[in-house]
Design a protein around this motif. Structure first.
Motif, short mmCIF file in Angstrom:
data_model
loop_
_atom_site.label_atom_id
_atom_site.label_comp_id
_atom_site.label_asym_id
_atom_site.label_seq_id
_atom_site.Cartn_x
_atom_site.Cartn_y
_atom_site.Cartn_z
N ARG A 183 -6.28 8.10 -1.29
CA ARG A 183 -6.28 6.66 -1.53
C ARG A 183 -5.43 6.33 -2.76
NH1 ARG A 183 -12.70 5.99 -1.95
NH2 ARG A 183 -12.19 7.50 -3.60
N ILE A 184 -5.02 5.05 -2.89
CA ILE A 184 -4.28 4.63 -4.07
C ILE A 184 -5.11 4.95 -5.31
CG2 ILE A 184 -3.28 2.64 -5.29
CD1 ILE A 184 -2.96 1.31 -2.51
N ALA A 197 0.83 -1.21 0.00
CA ALA A 197 0.00 0.00 0.00
C ALA A 197 0.86 1.25 0.00
CB ALA A 197 -0.93 0.00 1.21
N VAL A 241 -1.94 9.08 -5.45
CA VAL A 241 -3.18 9.00 -4.68
C VAL A 241 -4.25 9.89 -5.31
CG1 VAL A 241 -1.96 8.50 -2.54
CG2 VAL A 241 -2.43 10.88 -3.16
N LYS A 262 1.24 4.05 -3.27
CA LYS A 262 1.07 5.51 -3.18
C LYS A 262 2.29 6.23 -3.73
CE LYS A 262 -2.12 5.38 0.74
NZ LYS A 262 -2.36 5.77 2.15
N ARG A 319 -5.99 -1.01 -5.85
CA ARG A 319 -6.31 -0.71 -4.45
C ARG A 319 -7.13 -1.83 -3.83
NH1 ARG A 319 -8.90 4.47 -4.75
NH2 ARG A 319 -10.99 3.56 -4.64
#
Length: 398
Positions: A278-279, A264, A273, A268, A285
């Protein structure tokens, strides 16, 4: 994390965390005592200090009796210790086949003399072991092995060849399955301990696609084993050998801590993001989240299994389930990491790639072997179907 041990276990967690913070050198965070392709790393002062501290505490072999250098921890306490070590990126300086495989086997099947001679050096991290099981003509059908062990009066003489002997080029001792009776198959096999530092032992490393040589060919030519280094009865090695494999699978069913960035975190960095942090890639994701969930569920399942064992620390056929689950989760994690790095995940050498990128590629390639060693994925499924689910042998007619 779920509490399977109550207040006493949480008290131990606090004690272990404090001891590790005080004794583990921060310079070794995320380190190990083996470098792929190069063997054991040189012992710096910090490494020596860490090994000595763990040896004195007995936590390199946490559940072993103190008389053999162990820590006499319970199963749940040992899991908590491993959890706390993973949390700070600490490694077990005694880890290896001595701790994970031959040590537990000797505790169960060894004589008092064998335990006294071999277990303390393992607990102190003074010797390395390798496994002499597979042969060029005896892989999945291990019981067809042909390495001979003959009685020479006051000792045993061994002749034959083993293959895929991990770390044999660095090992001091080998635990080996040998044929002592040619008239029987399973009942003609014995389990012996062989000193690797003798003229009758030749080791040839095998270079793999990942660029290093963890596996070897090992040749025995009139090699010697002492009479008191046969574990279990003459021709009773198949039972001992199978038990050792359960210990091996138990060890390979444990996820290692992540000292470096998680998938995670790397996603990124490499992908970016969205406006919510968020990714950015929705599909990636979701797959990273699913792998994280599987990995966490696996760890919790380990805690539950230990709690339900009610003090019985010996592995069972269920280790085949855990081994297969862990290898799939780990391989998926490595695949995700390579994918999210994009072109940078193809680096092998050169300044265009970082050390992390190059090591990630090598780890991904090396990880392909995890569904093969300690018994292949397919062999484990056979064990699960027969010994756990009670399904009929597929070779039998309906």
């Amino acid at each position: 994390m779920a509490d399977f041990g109550g207040a006493d276990l949480e008290t131990f967690r606090a004690e272990a965390r404090q001891w590790l913070e005080e004794n583990f050198p921060k310079s070794l965070r995320g380190a190990d005592d083996m470098t792929p392709g190069e063997g054991p790393v040189s012992e710096t002062e910090d490494r020596k200090r860490w090994k000595q501290a763990m040896a004195e505490k007995g936590w390199g072999t946490p559940t072993w009796p103190k008389q053999y250098g162990g820590g006499e921890l319970s199963g749940p306490q040992a899991v908590v210790l491993a959890d706390e070590m993973n949390r700070i990126g600490a490694y077990n300086p005694m880890a290896g086949m001595g701790v994970a495989m031959i040590g537990p086997t000797l505790l169960e099947y060894g004589t008092e003399d064998q335990k006294a001679r071999h277990l303390p050096p393992i607990s102190r991290g003074e010797i390395r072991w390798c496994q002499g099981y597979s042969e060029p003509g005896a892989g999945s059908d291990l019981a067809s092995l042909q390495t001979r062990c003959e009685d020479a009066g006051d000792h045993w003489v061994i002749n034959g060849q083993k293959i895929w002997t991990s770390g044999a080029q660095y090992a001091d001792w080998c635990f080996c399955l040998v044929r002592t009776d040619t008239t029987k198959k399973h009942e003609g096999i014995s389990f012996v301990l062989i000193n690797m530092h003798q003229p009758g032992v030749e080791v040839r490393p095998i270079k793999l696609i990942a660029g290093h040589s963890p596996f070897c060919e090992t040749f025995f030519t009139n090699a010697r084993a002492e009479k008191n280094d046969m574990v279990g009865p003459l021709n009773g090695g198949w039972t001992v050998g199978k038990r050792l494999l359960q210990f091996e699978r138990s060890g390979s069913s444990r996820p290692r801590g992540e000292a470096g960035p998680t998938p995670a975190e790397l996603a990124k960095q490499y992908i970016g993001v969205d406006e919510k942090g968020r990714i950015a890639d929705v599909d990636l994701r979701s797959r990273i989240a699913a792998n994280d969930i599987d990995r966490h569920a696996f760890v919790l399942t380990q805690y539950r299994a230990i709690a339900e064992a009610k003090g019985n620390q010996s592995p069972s056929a269920a280790t085949s389930i855990m081994k297969n689950a862990n290898t799939v989760i780990t391989q998926q994690r490595q695949e995700l990491t390579i994918e999210l790095m994009g072109y940078q995940g193809l680096g092998w050498e050169g300044d265009a790639f970082s050390e992390l990128e190059r090591s990630t590629v090598r780890s991904w390639l090396s990880g392909k072997a995890t569904t093969i060693f300690a018994g292949s994925y397919e062999v484990q499924n056979n064990i699960i179907s027969k010994r756990i689910l009670g399904l009929p042998d597929t070779t039998q007619s309906n």
